[in-house]
Scaffold this motif. Structure first.
Motif, PDB file in Angstrom:
ATOM      1  N   GLN A 107     -22.820 -21.752   7.401  1.00 11.12           N
ATOM      2  CA  GLN A 107     -23.397 -20.440   7.086  1.00 11.12           C
ATOM      3  C   GLN A 107     -22.886 -19.906   5.731  1.00 11.12           C
ATOM      4  O   GLN A 107     -22.191 -18.887   5.671  1.00 11.12           O
ATOM      5  CB  GLN A 107     -23.083 -19.440   8.202  1.00 11.12           C
ATOM      6  N   PRO A 108     -23.241 -20.579   4.641  1.00  9.95           N
ATOM      7  CA  PRO A 108     -22.733 -20.180   3.318  1.00  9.95           C
ATOM      8  C   PRO A 108     -23.208 -18.815   2.845  1.00  9.95           C
ATOM      9  O   PRO A 108     -22.574 -18.214   1.981  1.00  9.95           O
ATOM     10  CB  PRO A 108     -23.268 -21.292   2.397  1.00  9.95           C
ATOM     11  N   GLY A 109     -24.307 -18.301   3.411  1.00  4.67           N
ATOM     12  CA  GLY A 109     -24.817 -16.999   2.961  1.00  4.67           C
ATOM     13  C   GLY A 109     -24.373 -15.823   3.799  1.00  4.67           C
ATOM     14  O   GLY A 109     -24.639 -14.662   3.455  1.00  4.67           O
ATOM     15  N   MET A 125     -33.547 -28.055   0.203  1.00  6.94           N
ATOM     16  CA  MET A 125     -34.601 -27.138   0.636  1.00  6.94           C
ATOM     17  C   MET A 125     -34.231 -26.387   1.907  1.00  6.94           C
ATOM     18  O   MET A 125     -34.330 -25.156   1.974  1.00  6.94           O
ATOM     19  CB  MET A 125     -35.912 -27.903   0.812  1.00  6.94           C
ATOM     20  N   THR A 126     -33.823 -27.104   2.931  1.00 10.08           N
ATOM     21  CA  THR A 126     -33.505 -26.427   4.195  1.00 10.08           C
ATOM     22  C   THR A 126     -32.218 -25.617   4.070  1.00 10.08           C
ATOM     23  O   THR A 126     -32.108 -24.514   4.615  1.00 10.08           O
ATOM     24  CB  THR A 126     -33.379 -27.442   5.338  1.00 10.08           C
ATOM     25  N   MET A 127     -31.246 -26.145   3.331  1.00 10.76           N
ATOM     26  CA  MET A 127     -29.982 -25.419   3.170  1.00 10.76           C
ATOM     27  C   MET A 127     -30.188 -24.141   2.366  1.00 10.76           C
ATOM     28  O   MET A 127     -29.661 -23.069   2.717  1.00 10.76           O
ATOM     29  CB  MET A 127     -28.948 -26.316   2.483  1.00 10.76           C
ATOM     30  N   ALA A 128     -30.952 -24.208   1.279  1.00  8.54           N
ATOM     31  CA  ALA A 128     -31.191 -23.034   0.440  1.00  8.54           C
ATOM     32  C   ALA A 128     -31.998 -21.982   1.191  1.00  8.54           C
ATOM     33  O   ALA A 128     -31.732 -20.776   1.066  1.00  8.54           O
ATOM     34  CB  ALA A 128     -31.923 -23.445  -0.833  1.00  8.54           C
ATOM     35  N   ALA A 129     -32.981 -22.430   1.968  1.00  2.00           N
ATOM     36  CA  ALA A 129     -33.804 -21.484   2.730  1.00  2.00           C
ATOM     37  C   ALA A 129     -32.950 -20.713   3.728  1.00  2.00           C
ATOM     38  O   ALA A 129     -33.072 -19.484   3.869  1.00  2.00           O
ATOM     39  CB  ALA A 129     -34.923 -22.227   3.444  1.00  2.00           C
ATOM     40  N   LEU A 130     -32.048 -21.415   4.432  1.00  2.00           N
ATOM     41  CA  LEU A 130     -31.184 -20.738   5.399  1.00  2.00           C
ATOM     42  C   LEU A 130     -30.139 -19.871   4.700  1.00  2.00           C
ATOM     43  O   LEU A 130     -29.765 -18.811   5.212  1.00  2.00           O
ATOM     44  CB  LEU A 130     -30.493 -21.762   6.308  1.00  2.00           C
TER      45      LEU A 130
END
Length: 451
Positions: free
Chosen positions: A111-113, A320-325
Protein backbone atom coordinates in the motif's frame (compact mmCIF):
# COMPACT_ATOMS: atom_id res chain seq x y z
CA UNK A 1 22.88 -12.81 -38.98
CA UNK A 2 22.87 -16.57 -38.86
CA UNK A 3 22.62 -18.46 -35.56
CA UNK A 4 25.66 -20.31 -34.36
CA UNK A 5 25.43 -23.86 -35.67
CA UNK A 6 29.04 -25.03 -35.60
CA UNK A 7 32.02 -24.57 -33.34
CA UNK A 8 31.99 -21.16 -31.73
CA UNK A 9 34.47 -19.14 -29.78
CA UNK A 10 33.95 -16.23 -27.44
CA UNK A 11 34.43 -12.76 -28.82
CA UNK A 12 37.98 -11.42 -28.47
CA UNK A 13 38.03 -9.31 -25.32
CA UNK A 14 39.25 -5.75 -25.44
CA UNK A 15 40.49 -3.79 -22.43
CA UNK A 16 37.48 -3.02 -20.23
CA UNK A 17 37.88 0.72 -20.71
CA UNK A 18 37.36 0.29 -24.47
CA UNK A 19 34.21 -1.82 -24.07
CA UNK A 20 30.85 -0.36 -24.96
CA UNK A 21 29.56 -1.46 -21.56
CA UNK A 22 32.12 0.69 -19.73
CA UNK A 23 31.69 3.68 -22.04
CA UNK A 24 27.90 3.66 -21.67
CA UNK A 25 28.25 3.33 -17.89
CA UNK A 26 30.62 6.32 -17.76
CA UNK A 27 28.24 8.26 -20.03
CA UNK A 28 25.27 7.60 -17.72
CA UNK A 29 27.18 8.63 -14.60
CA UNK A 30 28.58 11.73 -16.31
CA UNK A 31 25.16 12.70 -17.67
CA UNK A 32 23.59 12.27 -14.25
CA UNK A 33 26.22 14.48 -12.60
CA UNK A 34 25.84 17.23 -15.18
CA UNK A 35 22.05 17.08 -14.95
CA UNK A 36 22.22 17.32 -11.16
CA UNK A 37 24.90 20.04 -10.89
CA UNK A 38 23.87 22.10 -13.91
CA UNK A 39 20.19 21.32 -14.68
CA UNK A 40 19.95 23.83 -17.52
CA UNK A 41 22.94 22.28 -19.26
CA UNK A 42 21.49 18.80 -18.74
CA UNK A 43 18.17 19.82 -20.30
CA UNK A 44 20.01 21.36 -23.26
CA UNK A 45 21.67 17.99 -23.99
CA UNK A 46 18.33 16.37 -24.81
CA UNK A 47 18.99 16.49 -28.61
CA UNK A 48 21.89 14.05 -28.16
CA UNK A 49 19.58 11.40 -26.74
CA UNK A 50 16.82 12.15 -29.25
CA UNK A 51 19.27 11.92 -32.16
CA UNK A 52 20.53 8.52 -31.04
CA UNK A 53 16.99 7.16 -30.63
CA UNK A 54 16.21 8.40 -34.16
CA UNK A 55 19.33 6.65 -35.46
CA UNK A 56 18.20 3.37 -33.92
CA UNK A 57 14.61 3.77 -35.14
CA UNK A 58 16.04 4.35 -38.61
CA UNK A 59 17.29 0.76 -38.71
CA UNK A 60 14.57 -1.02 -36.69
CA UNK A 61 12.13 -1.49 -39.59
CA UNK A 62 14.67 -3.02 -42.02
CA UNK A 63 16.14 -5.19 -39.24
CA UNK A 64 12.71 -6.62 -38.36
CA UNK A 65 11.73 -7.08 -42.01
CA UNK A 66 14.95 -8.84 -43.03
CA UNK A 67 15.11 -11.01 -39.89
CA UNK A 68 11.51 -12.19 -40.19
CA UNK A 69 11.48 -12.73 -43.95
CA UNK A 70 14.76 -14.68 -44.06
CA UNK A 71 13.70 -16.58 -40.93
CA UNK A 72 10.35 -17.64 -42.37
CA UNK A 73 11.86 -18.66 -45.72
CA UNK A 74 14.40 -20.69 -43.77
CA UNK A 75 11.60 -22.67 -42.12
CA UNK A 76 10.22 -23.91 -45.46
CA UNK A 77 7.09 -24.92 -43.54
CA UNK A 78 4.21 -22.46 -43.27
CA UNK A 79 2.65 -24.55 -40.51
CA UNK A 80 5.75 -24.00 -38.41
CA UNK A 81 5.29 -20.23 -38.62
CA UNK A 82 1.83 -20.55 -37.10
CA UNK A 83 3.08 -22.96 -34.46
CA UNK A 84 5.88 -20.66 -33.32
CA UNK A 85 3.51 -17.68 -33.27
CA UNK A 86 0.93 -19.62 -31.24
CA UNK A 87 3.52 -20.68 -28.66
CA UNK A 88 4.88 -17.16 -28.41
CA UNK A 89 1.45 -15.60 -27.89
CA UNK A 90 0.55 -18.29 -25.35
CA UNK A 91 3.70 -17.44 -23.40
CA UNK A 92 2.99 -13.69 -23.68
CA UNK A 93 -0.57 -14.07 -22.42
CA UNK A 94 0.41 -16.13 -19.38
CA UNK A 95 3.29 -14.00 -18.18
CA UNK A 96 1.75 -10.64 -19.04
CA UNK A 97 -1.28 -11.61 -16.95
CA UNK A 98 0.99 -12.88 -14.17
CA UNK A 99 2.83 -9.53 -14.16
CA UNK A 100 -0.49 -7.68 -13.78
CA UNK A 101 -1.44 -9.91 -10.85
CA UNK A 102 1.99 -9.43 -9.21
CA UNK A 103 1.59 -5.64 -9.41
CA UNK A 104 -1.92 -5.83 -8.01
CA UNK A 105 -0.98 -8.09 -5.10
CA UNK A 106 2.12 -6.06 -4.21
CA UNK A 107 0.18 -2.78 -4.16
CA UNK A 108 -2.45 -4.34 -1.88
CA UNK A 109 0.16 -5.71 0.52
CA UNK A 110 2.58 -2.75 0.73
CA UNK A 111 0.00 0.00 0.00
CA UNK A 112 2.52 2.66 -1.13
CA UNK A 113 -0.16 5.36 -1.46
CA UNK A 114 -1.77 4.89 1.92
CA UNK A 115 -1.55 7.92 4.22
CA UNK A 116 -1.05 10.60 1.57
CA UNK A 117 -4.70 11.70 2.01
CA UNK A 118 -4.82 13.82 -1.14
CA UNK A 119 -8.02 15.72 -1.95
CA UNK A 120 -9.15 14.83 -5.52
CA UNK A 121 -10.32 18.45 -5.96
CA UNK A 122 -6.72 19.67 -5.73
CA UNK A 123 -5.52 17.56 -8.68
CA UNK A 124 -4.36 19.30 -11.83
CA UNK A 125 -6.29 17.46 -14.53
CA UNK A 126 -4.73 19.63 -17.25
CA UNK A 127 -1.29 18.21 -16.51
CA UNK A 128 -2.32 14.81 -17.88
CA UNK A 129 -4.81 15.98 -20.50
CA UNK A 130 -2.54 15.01 -23.40
CA UNK A 131 -2.27 11.45 -22.08
CA UNK A 132 -5.99 11.09 -21.40
CA UNK A 133 -6.71 12.41 -24.91
CA UNK A 134 -4.36 9.84 -26.40
CA UNK A 135 -5.97 7.14 -24.25
CA UNK A 136 -9.47 7.96 -25.50
CA UNK A 137 -8.20 7.56 -29.06
CA UNK A 138 -6.95 4.07 -28.20
CA UNK A 139 -9.74 1.59 -28.91
CA UNK A 140 -9.68 -2.13 -29.69
CA UNK A 141 -11.07 -1.50 -33.15
CA UNK A 142 -8.53 1.24 -33.79
CA UNK A 143 -5.71 -0.95 -32.53
CA UNK A 144 -6.65 -3.88 -34.78
CA UNK A 145 -7.15 -1.79 -37.91
CA UNK A 146 -3.97 0.12 -37.08
CA UNK A 147 -1.95 -3.06 -37.59
CA UNK A 148 -2.74 -2.86 -41.31
CA UNK A 149 -0.69 -0.14 -43.05
CA UNK A 150 -2.17 2.17 -45.67
CA UNK A 151 0.31 0.85 -48.24
CA UNK A 152 2.95 -1.84 -48.36
CA UNK A 153 5.67 0.80 -48.07
CA UNK A 154 4.05 3.08 -45.49
CA UNK A 155 4.66 0.48 -42.78
CA UNK A 156 8.36 1.30 -43.03
CA UNK A 157 7.93 5.07 -43.03
CA UNK A 158 5.63 5.38 -40.00
CA UNK A 159 7.86 3.37 -37.66
CA UNK A 160 4.95 1.25 -36.40
CA UNK A 161 6.48 -2.04 -35.24
CA UNK A 162 3.23 -3.99 -35.57
CA UNK A 163 2.70 -2.81 -39.15
CA UNK A 164 6.25 -3.79 -40.08
CA UNK A 165 5.70 -7.15 -38.38
CA UNK A 166 2.44 -7.69 -40.30
CA UNK A 167 3.97 -6.88 -43.69
CA UNK A 168 7.11 -8.93 -42.95
CA UNK A 169 5.17 -12.07 -42.04
CA UNK A 170 2.93 -11.80 -45.10
CA UNK A 171 5.89 -11.21 -47.41
CA UNK A 172 7.89 -14.06 -45.84
CA UNK A 173 4.98 -16.48 -46.31
CA UNK A 174 4.44 -15.31 -49.89
CA UNK A 175 8.14 -15.69 -50.69
CA UNK A 176 8.16 -19.19 -49.21
CA UNK A 177 5.17 -20.21 -51.33
CA UNK A 178 6.97 -19.16 -54.53
CA UNK A 179 9.41 -22.04 -54.08
CA UNK A 180 12.52 -22.08 -56.26
CA UNK A 181 11.45 -18.90 -58.06
CA UNK A 182 11.94 -16.93 -54.87
CA UNK A 183 15.40 -18.28 -53.99
CA UNK A 184 17.32 -15.43 -55.71
CA UNK A 185 15.27 -12.95 -53.67
CA UNK A 186 16.08 -14.81 -50.44
CA UNK A 187 19.78 -14.81 -51.29
CA UNK A 188 19.63 -11.08 -52.00
CA UNK A 189 17.83 -10.36 -48.73
CA UNK A 190 20.40 -12.39 -46.78
CA UNK A 191 23.16 -10.26 -48.30
CA UNK A 192 21.26 -7.08 -47.46
CA UNK A 193 20.76 -8.40 -43.92
CA UNK A 194 24.53 -8.71 -43.44
CA UNK A 195 24.98 -5.09 -44.56
CA UNK A 196 22.15 -3.80 -42.37
CA UNK A 197 23.51 -5.49 -39.25
CA UNK A 198 26.92 -4.00 -39.98
CA UNK A 199 25.10 -0.64 -40.18
CA UNK A 200 23.58 -1.38 -36.77
CA UNK A 201 27.09 -1.98 -35.41
CA UNK A 202 28.14 1.43 -36.72
CA UNK A 203 25.08 3.14 -35.22
CA UNK A 204 25.73 1.53 -31.84
CA UNK A 205 29.10 3.26 -31.64
CA UNK A 206 27.11 6.39 -30.81
CA UNK A 207 25.37 4.69 -27.86
CA UNK A 208 27.49 6.40 -25.16
CA UNK A 209 26.70 9.83 -26.62
CA UNK A 210 22.98 9.05 -26.73
CA UNK A 211 22.93 7.67 -23.19
CA UNK A 212 24.88 10.70 -21.94
CA UNK A 213 22.44 13.21 -23.44
CA UNK A 214 19.29 11.31 -22.48
CA UNK A 215 20.28 10.76 -18.85
CA UNK A 216 21.56 14.33 -18.41
CA UNK A 217 18.18 15.55 -19.63
CA UNK A 218 16.24 13.22 -17.32
CA UNK A 219 18.10 14.34 -14.20
CA UNK A 220 18.22 17.99 -15.28
CA UNK A 221 14.53 18.21 -16.16
CA UNK A 222 13.02 16.17 -13.34
CA UNK A 223 15.66 16.31 -10.62
CA UNK A 224 16.66 13.69 -8.10
CA UNK A 225 14.55 15.49 -5.48
CA UNK A 226 11.44 14.40 -7.41
CA UNK A 227 12.28 10.80 -6.58
CA UNK A 228 12.38 11.51 -2.84
CA UNK A 229 8.82 12.85 -2.85
CA UNK A 230 7.37 9.56 -3.99
CA UNK A 231 10.19 7.23 -2.96
CA UNK A 232 7.77 4.64 -1.55
CA UNK A 233 6.08 4.07 -4.90
CA UNK A 234 9.35 4.03 -6.84
CA UNK A 235 11.02 1.69 -4.36
CA UNK A 236 8.03 -0.65 -4.34
CA UNK A 237 7.93 -0.74 -8.12
CA UNK A 238 11.65 -1.41 -8.52
CA UNK A 239 11.60 -4.08 -5.81
CA UNK A 240 8.61 -5.78 -7.40
CA UNK A 241 10.27 -5.72 -10.83
CA UNK A 242 13.44 -7.26 -9.38
CA UNK A 243 11.45 -9.98 -7.63
CA UNK A 244 9.57 -10.70 -10.86
CA UNK A 245 12.76 -10.92 -12.94
CA UNK A 246 14.88 -12.88 -10.48
CA UNK A 247 12.04 -14.92 -8.97
CA UNK A 248 9.41 -15.57 -11.63
CA UNK A 249 11.56 -15.31 -14.76
CA UNK A 250 14.42 -16.92 -12.84
CA UNK A 251 12.32 -20.03 -12.24
CA UNK A 252 11.32 -20.05 -15.92
CA UNK A 253 15.01 -19.87 -16.83
CA UNK A 254 15.92 -22.76 -14.49
CA UNK A 255 13.10 -24.87 -15.95
CA UNK A 256 14.53 -24.24 -19.41
CA UNK A 257 18.16 -24.92 -18.58
CA UNK A 258 19.78 -21.51 -18.16
CA UNK A 259 20.54 -18.93 -15.48
CA UNK A 260 18.71 -15.60 -15.44
CA UNK A 261 21.65 -13.79 -13.81
CA UNK A 262 24.01 -15.01 -16.51
CA UNK A 263 21.52 -13.85 -19.15
CA UNK A 264 21.44 -10.41 -17.54
CA UNK A 265 25.24 -10.30 -17.59
CA UNK A 266 25.24 -11.35 -21.25
CA UNK A 267 22.90 -8.45 -22.06
CA UNK A 268 24.63 -5.90 -19.82
CA UNK A 269 25.48 -3.46 -22.64
CA UNK A 270 21.92 -3.42 -23.90
CA UNK A 271 20.48 -3.07 -20.40
CA UNK A 272 22.70 -0.06 -19.70
CA UNK A 273 21.61 1.46 -22.99
CA UNK A 274 17.95 0.91 -22.07
CA UNK A 275 18.63 2.46 -18.65
CA UNK A 276 20.27 5.51 -20.17
CA UNK A 277 17.62 6.16 -22.82
CA UNK A 278 14.52 4.88 -20.96
CA UNK A 279 13.56 3.04 -24.15
CA UNK A 280 13.84 -0.67 -24.88
CA UNK A 281 13.60 0.12 -28.59
CA UNK A 282 17.14 1.50 -28.44
CA UNK A 283 18.47 -2.04 -27.97
CA UNK A 284 16.02 -3.98 -30.18
CA UNK A 285 18.41 -4.58 -33.14
CA UNK A 286 21.15 -5.67 -30.77
CA UNK A 287 18.81 -8.04 -28.90
CA UNK A 288 17.91 -9.76 -32.17
CA UNK A 289 21.60 -10.21 -32.98
CA UNK A 290 22.58 -11.44 -29.52
CA UNK A 291 19.71 -13.92 -29.28
CA UNK A 292 20.77 -15.47 -32.60
CA UNK A 293 24.38 -15.64 -31.45
CA UNK A 294 23.24 -17.28 -28.21
CA UNK A 295 21.85 -20.19 -30.20
CA UNK A 296 18.20 -19.26 -30.90
CA UNK A 297 17.30 -19.77 -34.56
CA UNK A 298 16.77 -16.78 -36.83
CA UNK A 299 13.17 -17.82 -37.51
CA UNK A 300 12.20 -17.92 -33.83
CA UNK A 301 14.07 -14.73 -32.96
CA UNK A 302 12.49 -12.90 -35.88
CA UNK A 303 8.97 -13.74 -34.75
CA UNK A 304 9.29 -13.62 -30.96
CA UNK A 305 11.36 -10.46 -30.37
CA UNK A 306 9.32 -7.96 -32.49
CA UNK A 307 5.96 -9.33 -31.32
CA UNK A 308 7.20 -9.36 -27.73
CA UNK A 309 7.91 -5.65 -27.95
CA UNK A 310 4.18 -5.05 -28.27
CA UNK A 311 2.60 -8.03 -26.51
CA UNK A 312 5.05 -9.10 -23.78
CA UNK A 313 5.41 -6.02 -21.59
CA UNK A 314 5.97 -7.45 -18.11
CA UNK A 315 7.34 -4.23 -16.64
CA UNK A 316 4.55 -2.11 -18.08
CA UNK A 317 1.93 -4.52 -16.71
CA UNK A 318 3.39 -4.47 -13.19
CA UNK A 319 3.45 -0.68 -13.35
CA UNK A 320 -0.15 -0.34 -14.56
CA UNK A 321 -1.89 -2.20 -11.75
CA UNK A 322 0.49 -0.90 -9.08
CA UNK A 323 0.16 2.74 -10.20
CA UNK A 324 -3.63 2.49 -10.44
CA UNK A 325 -3.88 1.19 -6.86
CA UNK A 326 -1.36 3.79 -5.65
CA UNK A 327 -3.56 6.57 -7.02
CA UNK A 328 -6.65 5.06 -5.42
CA UNK A 329 -4.89 4.69 -2.05
CA UNK A 330 -3.50 8.24 -2.19
CA UNK A 331 -7.02 9.60 -2.84
CA UNK A 332 -8.54 7.37 -0.13
CA UNK A 333 -10.63 5.48 -2.69
CA UNK A 334 -11.41 1.96 -1.53
CA UNK A 335 -11.53 -0.40 -4.49
CA UNK A 336 -13.66 -3.48 -3.99
CA UNK A 337 -12.55 -6.90 -5.19
CA UNK A 338 -14.88 -6.49 -8.18
CA UNK A 339 -13.28 -3.12 -9.02
CA UNK A 340 -9.80 -4.63 -8.88
CA UNK A 341 -10.80 -7.57 -11.06
CA UNK A 342 -12.29 -5.12 -13.57
CA UNK A 343 -9.05 -3.13 -13.42
CA UNK A 344 -7.08 -6.30 -14.11
CA UNK A 345 -9.24 -7.31 -17.07
CA UNK A 346 -9.13 -3.87 -18.65
CA UNK A 347 -5.36 -3.66 -18.15
CA UNK A 348 -4.95 -7.04 -19.88
CA UNK A 349 -6.50 -5.53 -23.00
CA UNK A 350 -5.13 -2.00 -22.92
CA UNK A 351 -1.56 -3.16 -22.30
CA UNK A 352 -1.48 -5.03 -25.61
CA UNK A 353 -0.06 -3.03 -28.45
CA UNK A 354 1.92 -0.57 -26.35
CA UNK A 355 5.19 -0.50 -28.27
CA UNK A 356 8.40 -0.46 -26.24
CA UNK A 357 8.84 3.30 -26.40
CA UNK A 358 9.19 5.98 -23.76
CA UNK A 359 5.84 7.11 -22.35
CA UNK A 360 3.74 4.22 -23.69
CA UNK A 361 3.14 2.87 -20.18
CA UNK A 362 1.69 6.20 -19.03
CA UNK A 363 -0.70 6.29 -21.99
CA UNK A 364 -1.89 2.72 -21.42
CA UNK A 365 -2.44 3.53 -17.74
CA UNK A 366 -4.64 6.44 -18.82
CA UNK A 367 -6.52 4.11 -21.18
CA UNK A 368 -7.11 1.68 -18.31
CA UNK A 369 -8.35 4.34 -15.87
CA UNK A 370 -10.65 5.75 -18.56
CA UNK A 371 -12.63 2.51 -18.41
CA UNK A 372 -12.48 2.10 -14.62
CA UNK A 373 -14.60 5.00 -13.26
CA UNK A 374 -13.64 4.41 -9.64
CA UNK A 375 -10.18 5.95 -10.13
CA UNK A 376 -10.05 9.43 -11.76
CA UNK A 377 -7.58 9.91 -14.63
CA UNK A 378 -6.66 13.23 -13.03
CA UNK A 379 -4.99 11.17 -10.29
CA UNK A 380 -2.20 10.43 -12.75
CA UNK A 381 -0.91 13.94 -12.03
CA UNK A 382 0.40 12.48 -8.75
CA UNK A 383 2.94 10.31 -10.57
CA UNK A 384 3.60 12.43 -13.65
CA UNK A 385 6.82 13.84 -12.20
CA UNK A 386 8.37 10.45 -11.49
CA UNK A 387 7.10 8.58 -14.54
CA UNK A 388 10.40 9.07 -16.34
CA UNK A 389 12.25 7.27 -13.53
CA UNK A 390 9.70 4.46 -13.53
CA UNK A 391 9.87 4.27 -17.32
CA UNK A 392 13.47 3.08 -17.03
CA UNK A 393 12.47 0.15 -14.82
CA UNK A 394 9.52 -0.70 -17.11
CA UNK A 395 11.81 -0.79 -20.14
CA UNK A 396 14.46 -2.91 -18.39
CA UNK A 397 11.90 -5.46 -17.21
CA UNK A 398 10.24 -5.60 -20.63
CA UNK A 399 13.61 -6.14 -22.29
CA UNK A 400 14.67 -9.00 -20.00
CA UNK A 401 11.23 -10.58 -20.33
CA UNK A 402 11.51 -10.67 -24.11
CA UNK A 403 14.99 -12.18 -23.98
CA UNK A 404 13.70 -14.96 -21.72
CA UNK A 405 10.67 -15.53 -23.96
CA UNK A 406 12.89 -15.89 -27.03
CA UNK A 407 15.05 -18.59 -25.44
CA UNK A 408 12.03 -20.45 -24.04
CA UNK A 409 10.10 -20.51 -27.33
CA UNK A 410 13.26 -21.54 -29.22
CA UNK A 411 13.70 -24.43 -26.79
CA UNK A 412 10.05 -25.48 -27.15
CA UNK A 413 10.53 -25.55 -30.92
CA UNK A 414 13.80 -27.48 -30.75
CA UNK A 415 15.46 -24.45 -32.38
CA UNK A 416 17.95 -23.71 -29.61
CA UNK A 417 21.66 -24.54 -29.82
CA UNK A 418 22.31 -25.35 -26.16
CA UNK A 419 26.09 -25.38 -26.58
CA UNK A 420 26.05 -21.88 -28.09
CA UNK A 421 23.74 -20.68 -25.32
CA UNK A 422 25.98 -22.11 -22.60
CA UNK A 423 29.08 -20.60 -24.19
CA UNK A 424 27.45 -17.18 -24.53
CA UNK A 425 26.06 -17.07 -20.99
CA UNK A 426 29.17 -18.51 -19.32
CA UNK A 427 31.50 -16.12 -21.11
CA UNK A 428 29.16 -13.14 -20.92
CA UNK A 429 29.96 -12.30 -24.56
CA UNK A 430 28.27 -13.25 -27.83
CA UNK A 431 30.11 -16.11 -29.58
CA UNK A 432 31.61 -15.40 -32.96
CA UNK A 433 30.43 -17.41 -35.94
CA UNK A 434 32.55 -20.38 -36.93
CA UNK A 435 33.82 -18.58 -40.04
CA UNK A 436 33.67 -14.86 -39.44
CA UNK A 437 34.39 -12.33 -42.13
CA UNK A 438 38.20 -12.15 -42.38
CA UNK A 439 37.93 -8.42 -43.03
CA UNK A 440 36.19 -7.84 -39.71
CA UNK A 441 38.30 -6.71 -36.83
CA UNK A 442 38.14 -8.30 -33.40
CA UNK A 443 34.73 -7.81 -31.91
CA UNK A 444 33.27 -6.18 -35.04
CA UNK A 445 31.47 -9.29 -36.19
CA UNK A 446 28.85 -8.87 -33.48
CA UNK A 447 26.77 -5.79 -32.96
CA UNK A 448 28.01 -5.28 -29.41
CA UNK A 449 30.70 -7.93 -29.11
CA UNK A 450 33.45 -5.50 -28.14
CA UNK A 451 33.51 -6.37 -24.48
Amino acid sequence: MQPVTGPATPAVRRPFYLSLYFMVLVAIVSGGLIGHLWPDVGVSLKPLGDAFIKLVKMVIAPVIFLTIVTGITGMRDIGKVGRVAAKAFGYFLVFSTLALIVGLVTANVIQPGRGLNIDPATLNAGAVSQYSAAAHETTIQGFLTGIIPDTLVSAFTTGNILQVLFVSILFGIALTLTGDVGKPVVTFLESVSAAVFRLVAIVMKAAPIGAFGAFAFTIGAYGISTVANLAMLIGTFYLTAIVFVVGVLGLVAIANGFNILKLIRYLKEELLLVLGTSSSEAALPSLIDKMERAGASKSVVGLVVPTGYSFNLDGTNIYMTMAALFIAQALNIDLSLQDQILLLLVAMISSKGAAGITGAGFITLAATLAVVPSVPIAGMALILGIDRFMSECRALTNFIGNAVATIVVARWEGELDRDALKLALDSGSPPLAASPDPAAGPGDDAVLADD
